[in-house]
Design an enzyme around this catalytic site. Structure first.
Site, PDB file in Angstrom:
ATOM      1  N   MET A   1      17.536  92.787  26.677  1.00 10.10           N
ATOM      2  CA  MET A   1      16.768  91.841  27.479  1.00 10.10           C
ATOM      3  C   MET A   1      17.711  90.738  27.940  1.00 10.10           C
ATOM      4  O   MET A   1      18.498  90.223  27.150  1.00 10.10           O
ATOM      5  CB  MET A   1      15.647  91.244  26.636  1.00 10.10           C
ATOM      6  N   CYS A   2      17.635  90.380  29.172  1.00  8.66           N
ATOM      7  CA  CYS A   2      18.538  89.377  29.719  1.00  8.66           C
ATOM      8  C   CYS A   2      17.743  88.279  30.408  1.00  8.66           C
ATOM      9  O   CYS A   2      16.563  88.440  30.713  1.00  8.66           O
ATOM     10  CB  CYS A   2      19.505  90.011  30.717  1.00  8.66           C
ATOM     11  N   GLY A   3      18.411  87.165  30.623  1.00  6.57           N
ATOM     12  CA  GLY A   3      17.808  86.064  31.356  1.00  6.57           C
ATOM     13  C   GLY A   3      18.496  85.890  32.689  1.00  6.57           C
ATOM     14  O   GLY A   3      19.721  85.986  32.787  1.00  6.57           O
TER      15      GLY A   3
END
Length: 594
Positions: A1-3
């Site tokens: 999961m990335c921002g």
């Protein structure tokens, strides 16, 4: 999961992350964060202003490394070559139908986009590509898996952003009070935002810049009176047919709306559709739980997968199938959350309910422990770890502002109730019991697993809500089909973006086997009487007690030895965990939060 964070401004200086938003994005991607600024001269007609000046394009990304051997820093930049930039938050399980489970998908996606936007990448001839927008659309449409992205095509002066066709990753966009365009995984303010909205999962979006190299050398116009013109955003839609304009062919076909001629055949454990369901669900699960990276979180090294576990049909079915896929030595964590609801506690003290633990009396705790016992019985060689996550009311209140911030722009009582349950369940901190230890006593524990399995999507696809039965009662098969079609079409808008923002806060990634594109495509094409039991003759005596809702899934559970789970009734997460109506009884789920 990335921002992901992106901004486009015509102000004097680039618009960068503030400290609070940077902190929240880092929680989503704790492994690596990198920040870059791309500067490009372009026409200011994007900002309702005649003339030219400097535009600042700012990117920031944080990374949660889930695949491949190395951590790939983001945003990816084609420095010294095309100058294009990609911020990617996703899992490309397949590209053009070919699985890529053991490689980092970010670099593969970026290379495909670069090839789509240059004549002969990676040669030195970086000239514009005719119809590059359609080529980008085709590259995106070949990706199977959940994603959100922002891509700057520096060769053709275009910006693209969007989500996958089901909306399984969060991406928000809006024009702020100063007139700047922002695109981000999260809302950027601590107070309710008036301008951020979900990027719709109905296509990808494009902003076209005018090539104006000299403009970057001119003085910037006076800031404060320039506003980004949202009419300059072009949607490239998902479509079920070839269009004359930019488009992408949807991987999800139209719903099969056929109705039976006469009475459909009965559904039983020996029906061919049940075995086909098992095969396809296993395929989806394999992509999502095999070859998961070793989590860097301190803890037991043999735990990579956890299940968001209420003890209901969907999550227990996934746990049971995961047992068949994962190595025998791996423990599977079952994350079961229960809340201290002051209204329920008050009722118990007045004798209106039998006295018991505020947590152990929660419906999801009762079904969770029962399903845990059934999994132990059916799969005795597996170590199942039941993690009881008890949340006192005071803890709920302490975290409530953070939860409200994460779930925005969603802002209703129901959103908060569901988000609370997912937020604390995905934190994964409670007391644990191991099924392989006969003397096991509850002990403090926090799961190191970064992959969380969720059963979301099963209710929508297989008619698991009470309203599906009501639709059938009112309008027969036609009404039932329309209700299922509506549920599937609005998945991204109703649930998935909000859930992603809340769960990812703990540096974990929810994966949805029921929402694999190939699986969804298969389900929407099979006739409705093969999905559920409405209008279908009664099952044989061995299948008694099987509800019509999600009947095919229930029959699969029976085949896998989950007799009690197969008969478990559907219960909404906010009622099962008791996050709903904590302070006031007379409140509607659709009421806006104050």
């Amino acid at each position: 999961m990335c921002g992901i964070f992106f901004s486009l401004t015509a102000a004097e200086n680039p618009l960068l992350l503030d400290d609070n938003l940077r902190y929240l994005l880092t929680k989503r991607g704790p492994d690596e964060g990198s920040y870059s600024i791309g500067v490009r001269g372009a026409s200011l007609d994007l900002f309702n202003h005649e003339g030219s000046g400097r535009l600042w394009l700012s990117f920031a990304s944080t990374v949660l490394a889930m695949r491949g051997d190395d951590i790939v820093r983001q945003p990816l930049t084609d420095s010294g070559k095309t100058g294009s930039i990609l911020a990617w938050n996703g899992d490309a399980w397949k590209i053009d139908g070919q699985p890529i489970p053991d490689k980092n998908d970010t670099e593969i996606v970026f290379n495909n986009l670069l090839q789509a936007t240059t004549r002969d990448y990676p040669s030195e001839d970086y000239t514009e590509v005719p119809h590059s927008a359609q080529k980008v659309a085709e590259a995106i449409s070949k990706i199977t898996g959940p994603f959100a992205f922002v891509f700057y095509d520096a060769v053709n002066f275009k910006l693209y952003f969007g989500r996958d066709c089901l909306g399984r990753r969060s991406l928000l966009w809006g024009v702020d009070d100063a007139g700047n365009l922002k695109i981000c995984s999260l809302c950027d303010g601590s107070s309710p935002s008036t301008y951020f909205q979900e990027v719709e999962a109905d296509g990808i979006y494009m902003v076209e810049f005018q090539d104006d190299q000299d403009a970057a050398l001119e003085p910037t116009p006076t800031p404060g009176h320039l506003r980004f013109d949202v009419q300059k955003i072009t949607k490239i839609p998902w479509s079920h047919e070839t269009l004359s304009t930019y488009h992408m062919i949807s991987p999800i076909p139209l719903m099969n709306k056929a109705t039976p001629e006469g009475i459909p055949p009965p559904l039983t454990t020996t029906s061919s559709i049940v075995s086909e369901l098992e095969h396809r669900l296993r395929q989806s699960l394999v992509l999502r739980i095999q070859n998961v990276r070793q989590p860097p979180i301190p803890g037991e090294s043999n735990v990579k997968i956890a299940v968001l576990f209420s003890g209901g049909l969907d999550c227990t079915l996934l746990a049971r199938l995961a047992h068949d896929v994962l190595p025998a030595e791996e423990t599977i964590d079952l994350l079961n959350v229960a809340f201290e609801n002051p209204r329920v506690v008050a009722a118990a003290t007045k004798g209106l309910e039998p006295p018991s633990s505020a947590y152990e009396s929660c419906p999801d705790r009762i079904t969770g422990r029962a399903a845990f016992a059934e999994l132990q019985h059916v799969c005795p060689t597996r170590n199942w770890r039941f993690v009881a996550i008890d949340i006192p009311y005071v803890v709920t209140v302490t975290h409530r502002d953070t939860i409200k911030r994460l779930m925005r722009p969603h802002n209703t009582e129901m959103d908060l109730s569901i988000a609370c349950a997912l937020y604390f369940a995905s934190r994964g901190q409670g007391t644990a019991i191991d099924s392989q230890r006969s003397d096991s006593k509850p002990s403090p524990y926090k799961t190191p697993a970064r992959v969380l399995l969720s059963g979301l999507g099963a209710d929508e696809l297989f008619a698991g809500y009470a309203r599906h039965g009501m639709a059938f009662s009112r309008n027969g098969f036609d009404g039932l089909i329309d209700e299922i079609d509506l549920d599937v079409s609005r998945l991204g808008k109703r649930n998935l973006g909000r859930d992603n923002r809340v769960i990812a806060h703990w540096g974990r990634e929810a994966r949805f086997p029921f929402l694999d594109e190939d699986f969804v495509s298969w389900v929407v094409q099979i006739p409705v009487w093969e999905k559920c039991g409405f209008g279908v003759p009664e099952s044989p005596p061995t299948d008694t007690g099987i509800e019509s809702e999600k009947k095919t899934l229930r029959l699969l559970a029976l085949n896998l030895g989950l007799s009690n789970v197969a008969r478990e009734k559907k219960r909404a997460i906010q009622f099962g965990s008791r996050t709903a109506k904590m302070e006031k009884g007379k409140v509607k789920g659709t009421d806006a939060l104050t």
